[in-house]
Design an enzyme around this catalytic site. Structure first.
Site, short mmCIF file in Angstrom:
data_model
loop_
_atom_site.label_atom_id
_atom_site.label_comp_id
_atom_site.label_asym_id
_atom_site.label_seq_id
_atom_site.Cartn_x
_atom_site.Cartn_y
_atom_site.Cartn_z
N THR A 102 0.42 -0.98 0.00
CA THR A 102 0.06 -0.41 -0.06
C THR A 102 0.84 1.17 -0.75
OG1 THR A 102 -0.43 0.03 2.08
CG2 THR A 102 -2.35 -1.01 0.98
N SER B 162 1.46 8.79 5.12
CA SER B 162 0.40 8.93 3.68
C SER B 162 2.02 8.88 2.54
CB SER B 162 -0.52 9.73 3.28
OG SER B 162 -0.60 9.98 2.10
N ARG B 163 2.09 7.83 2.00
CA ARG B 163 2.78 8.04 1.01
C ARG B 163 3.07 9.08 -0.58
NH1 ARG B 163 3.33 2.38 1.41
NH2 ARG B 163 4.95 1.62 3.74
N VAL B 164 1.72 9.72 -0.46
CA VAL B 164 1.93 10.37 -1.20
C VAL B 164 1.59 11.83 -1.08
CG1 VAL B 164 -0.67 11.06 -2.73
CG2 VAL B 164 -0.12 8.39 -2.08
#
Length: 514
Positions: free
Chosen positions: A345, A371-373
Site C-alpha cells: 500500500t 501517507s506516501r502520497v
C-alpha cells in the site's frame, strides 16, 4: 503429481474414465475422483486453465460450479462455489471455457450482494448489462497518472496529517475494536455529505451478518446507501466465497474507474481474506509456509490492490481508491500479513489501542501513520494550516512523557505541552460526524495561531463548536469560498481569527468566574 493413482480408483470411476477416453473428449470432460471440504479432485480436463470455471454434475440432476486452482499432471483441484453434499465420486465435470465473471454496472448501486452477484436484500433480481472479470491484470504504468486529487475523509486527523488521494491505497491497521471500520464508514458518509459523486463499495469478508446489517442500517439513515454497493460474506460462508469477495468488489469498482467515474472500495478485512485463502490452500495440499500461509499469499493481495489506480487522461481519468483493513494481534504490525500489506500500500493509518482507551478517538498514532502520497493529495486550504501539526503532536507526546519525571519545566516546554493538549483535544471527533474542508481549516487555524491557548482543555470542543456555528451564520459566503479547497485569503483568515478570538474570550471569562 496427484497422490492417488488410477489403479487405486474404484472400478466405477475407472470405467467412467475409460468411456471418456473412447469418446475422445477427455480434454474437456473429466471425472470427479474424490470430494470433500469444498474441494473436488477431478481426473482429466487436460485443457483446463487456471481459474477456469468447471461444471460438475450433482446427484439430483443439477450442476455445481467450481473453479480450478490446482493444475497437476493428470488431476485438478477445483474449489466448489456451492455445496459438496450432492456431488459424489464418479460424476462428470465439464470445462466451460470461461473464467469467473460477475455482474457490474450502475444497477448494483444501493444493493447488497454476495460475491457471485446474487442479491442478499429484498429488492428483487439484479439485471445488469455488463459483466466484469473477477481476476484481471492491473493497469500498466503508462495507463496511470500521479495521485493528485484529494479524497476527503471528513476526519480532521487524517485529512491534515495522512491525506488520502483518489487512486491511492491507504491501509487501516490496528487491533480489534479500535475504530478501524468507523474510519472507513465516516469516509463513506463524507462522500455523500460533500456531494463528491464517489461510489462507495464495502466488502465484508467473514464478518458477522448482524454487524453488516447494522452498518447498512446506519448508511441508510445517513442517506449514503444510494451511492453504495455492499458485498457481504459471513463467517459461515464457504472459504471460496470469502476468497472471491474482495476480487468481486474490485471488478465492480473497475467498471466505474474505467468509465471516467470515481469509486472508493473498503476491504473489511484482508486478515480474514488471507485466512480463507490459507484454508483453501491447505485443503488443496499446497505446502504451508510461514504461519501455515502458502508462499503466494503476498501475490494474493498485491494483484488485488494493484488494480486500484488513478487512470491517465487518455484512459478517462477515472479512479479507484482502496482502504484495506488489517487486524493485528496485540499491536504487532511486524507480523506476516500486516508487513505484506504495508509494503503493497501507499501508507497506513495505525489505530493505537492505548489512545483508544484514553478516550482519544479516532485513535490514530501520529508516529506510525504515514501517507506516501502526502501533500500532493491534500486541499490547499487544509495544507496551509496543517504544516506543523504532525511535528507539534509528536513533540507533545515526547515532552508529555518526559514531563512526568520533572516538575521544573521551562516556559517554552510548558507552552508546547499546553498547545499539544489542545491540539489533541481538537482532533477528537465523534463517529458519523465528518467535517467539511472549511470546518477543518477554521478549527486548525484557530489552534495553530494560538487563539485557543487560553481556553481550558476540557472546553476546547465546545469552543470549536461555537466557532463553527458563528462562522456558519456570520460568514457563510466566505466559508463557501474556503470550502472549494483553495488557500484562504488574508481576508478570510482575518475573519476566522476575529471570530475565534471573540469565542476564546467567552471561555476565558467563564474560567475566571469559577
Amino acid at each position: 503429481m496427484a497422490d492417488i493413482s488410477i489403479k487405486e480408483l474404484s472400478s466405477d470411476i475407472r470405467k467412467a474414465i475409460d468411456e471418456l477416453k473412447t469418446q475422445g473428449d477427455f480434454e474437456t470432460v473429466g471425472v470427479v475422483t474424490r470430494v470433500g471440504d469444498g474441494i473436488a479432485w477431478i481426473y482429466g480436463l487436460s485443457d483446463c486453465g487456471f481459474n477456469e470455471m468447471i461444471e460438475i454434475d450433482a446427484e439430483d440432476g443439477t450442476t455445481v460450479t467450481a473453479f480450478a486452482l490446482n493444475l497437476m499432471e493428470d488431476e485438478i483441484g477445483a474449489v466448489l462455489l456451492g455445496n459438496d453434499i450432492k456431488i459424489k465420486a464418479g460424476t462428470n465435470a465439464r470445462l466451460t471455457g470461461k473464467v469467473l465473471e460477475v455482474p457490474v454496472g450502475p444497477e448494483l448501486v444501493g444493493r447488497v450482494i454476495d460475491p457471485l452477484g446474487r442479491p442478499l436484500d429484498d429488492k428483487g433480481p439484479i439485471k445488469t448489462k455488463q459483466t466484469g472479470l473477477v481476476e484481471r491484470p492491473a493497469p500498466g504504468v503508462l495507463d496511470r497518472k500521479g495521485v493528485h486529487e484529494p479524497l476527503m475523509t471528513g476526519i480532521m486527523a487524517i485529512d491534515a496529517m495522512v491525506p488520502i488521494g483518489r487512486g491511492q491505497r491507504e491501509l487501516i491497521i490496528g487491533d480489534r475494536q479500535t475504530g478501524k471500520t468507523a474510519v472507513a464508514i465516516d469516509t463513506m458518509i463524507n462522500q455523500h455529505q460533500q456531494e463528491t459523486g464517489v461510489i462507495n463499495i464495502y466488502v465484508a469478508v467473514g464478518q458477522k451478518l448482524s454487524k453488516v446489517a447494522r452498518l447498512i442500517e446506519r448508511l441508510k439513515r445517513e442517506g449514503v446507501m444510494d451511492q453504495t454497493i455492499v458485498i457481504a460474506t459471513s463467517a459461515s460462508d464457504p472459504a471460496s466465497l470469502q476468497y472471491l469477495a474482495p476480487y468481486t468488489g474490485t471488478a465492480i469498482g473497475e467498471y466505474f474507474r474505467d468509465n471516467s467515474q470515481h469509486a472508493l472500495i473498503i476491504y473489511d478485512d484482508l486478515s480474514k481474506h488471507a485466512v480463507a485463502y490459507r484454508q483453501m490452500s491447505l485443503l488443496l495440499r499446497r505446502p504451508p509456509g510461514r504461519e501455515a500461509y502458502p508462499g503466494d499469499v503476498f501475490y494474493l493481495h498485491s494483484r488485488l490492490l494493484e488494480r486500484s489506480a488513478k487512470l491517465s487522461d487518455e484512459k478517462g481519468a477515472g479512479s479507484l481508491t482502496a482502504l484495506p483493513i488489517i487486524e493485528t494481534q496485540a499491536g504487532d504490525i511486524s507480523a506476516y500479513i500486516p508487513t505484506n500489506v504495508i509494503s503493497i500500500t501507499d501508507g497506513q493509518i495505525f489505530m493505537e489501542t492505548t489512545l483508544f482507551y484514553q478516550g482519544i478517538r479516532p485513535a490514530i498514532s501520529v508516529g506510525l501513520s504515514v501517507s506516501r502520497v502526502g501533500g500532493s493529495a491534500q486541499t490547499k486550504a487544509v495544507k496551509s494550516v496543517a504544516g506543523n501539526l504532525r511535528l507539534s503532536l509528536a513533540q507533545f507526546r515526547e515532552l508529555a512523557a518526559f514531563s512526568q519525571f520533572s516538575t521544573d519545566l521551562d516556559e517554552e516546554t510548558k507552552a508546547r505541552i499546553n498547545r499539544g493538549q489542545r491540539l489533541t483535544e481538537l482532533l477528537k471527533q465523534p463517529q458519523y460526524s465528518p467535517l467539511s474542508v472549511w470546518e477543518q481549516t477554521a478549527s486548525l487555524m484557530a489552534a495553530n495561531e494560538g487563539v485557543f491557548d487560553t481556553v481550558p482543555v476540557d472546553q476546547i470542543k465546545q469552543a470549536q463548536d461555537a466557532l463553527l456555528k458563528r462562522l456558519r451564520s456570520d460568514a457563510k459566503k466566505e466559508m463557501g469560498v474556503l470550502n472549494k479547497g483553495d488557500k484562504p485569503t488574508d481576508e478570510i483568515k482575518n475573519t476566522i481569527l476575529k471570530v475565534a478570538k471573540d469565542v476564546a474570550k467567552t471561555y476565558e471569562v467563564k474560567e475566571s468566574l469559577k
